[in-house]
Design a protein around this motif. Sequence first.
Motif, PDB file in Angstrom:
ATOM      1  N   PRO A 164       0.827  -1.221   0.000  1.00  0.00           N
ATOM      2  CA  PRO A 164       0.000   0.000   0.000  1.00  0.00           C
ATOM      3  C   PRO A 164       0.857   1.266   0.000  1.00  0.00           C
ATOM      4  N   SER A 196     -10.421   6.985   0.082  1.00  0.00           N
ATOM      5  CA  SER A 196      -9.958   5.641   0.462  1.00  0.00           C
ATOM      6  C   SER A 196     -11.170   4.811   0.859  1.00  0.00           C
ATOM      7  N   GLY A 238      -9.350   0.247   1.871  1.00  0.00           N
ATOM      8  CA  GLY A 238      -7.919   0.168   1.622  1.00  0.00           C
ATOM      9  C   GLY A 238      -7.508   0.412   0.191  1.00  0.00           C
ATOM     10  N   ASN A 279      -2.603   3.320   2.254  1.00  0.00           N
ATOM     11  CA  ASN A 279      -2.642   3.344   3.719  1.00  0.00           C
ATOM     12  C   ASN A 279      -2.687   4.799   4.123  1.00  0.00           C
TER      13      ASN A 279
END
Length: 351
Positions: A41, A300, A303, A347
């Motif tokens: 990520p 987001s 994820g 992230n």
Amino acid sequence: MKIKYLVYTLLIVGIGSFIAYRINSNSAKNEQSQDKGKDKPLLLTGIVVKPQTFDNNLSLSGSIEANEQVEIRSEVSGIVEGIYFQEGSTVSKGQVLFKVNDLELRAQLTQATTKEGLASENERRAKLLLHKEAISQEEYDVARADYKSAQAQSQLIKAQIAKTSVRAPFSGKIGLRSISPGTYITPAILVAKLVNIGQLKITFSIPEKYANQVKINSYLSFKVSGSTKDYSAKVYAIEPEVEVATRTLRVRAIAENKDGKLLPGSFANVELPLDIIKDAIVVPTEAIIPVQNGKKLFISEKGMAKEIMVETATRTDATILVLSGLKPGDTVITSGVMSLKNEVPVNIKIK
């Protein structure tokens, strides 16, 4: 010889096979490393959308104009015999600014007055004769017309003489003059400019979508270059139509300038307050990405980065109002958005 050629052939085949093996091995390793990079990520920052109160202010560019401004010119041609104002001084309404020589006009007035008196006497005699039926009505009408014509000629010359004294049409500050006593002046020559800067007009344009939110007698604030002072002005006029070329609406406000520190022609940074929006969705300006068919941002979700098209409105130095596309609780990505792609693992560190 055949054995020699056979050995060379086997060597070439062996070397080629080794090179092909190394190439395939390196490609497999690169693909594995890329797959690992894709799975890792991206570390980015973001905010969680929360409804808030938003003071909807428009930041606009405007220009400052004199409340009243006129170019001082002479309506008659002649020699300037006197100038009665100081350059850059304040003059009062009705004050004589300069005088054009009127000797020739006064001579013409004397001649016209004499003719008017003679025509008046002829009209009086003709009227007496008409009562005695010594002349016809037509003859009296001719005498009366001659008198009225002479009277009009006298009035015309008096009006021309009055124009030789040029007076200030309103109180204000007069600029630099371009004539001197003895100058032969014509209506084409600009003598000076007279401006009233006790009050100033601020003219600016707003996008048409805000046209219904601007009201007469509403107040705004503005600043000028070289000063940190906030000035206040009141909207007093709005153009009745939107300019087709720019899709904007012109608005004009008036501001007091008693200290004379504001000058016509200056640039103004206008802050126009509109309505106060409750439960507004506001995001940082760096989150918005302009695209061909509008604006977008990334949120987001589970994820993964997700591209969202949004409709925006008022923009400030740090934030922008979002009208549609977002809802409270969405996590908006605020860093690295220009190179971010849809469905990329992320992230997010919440600010």
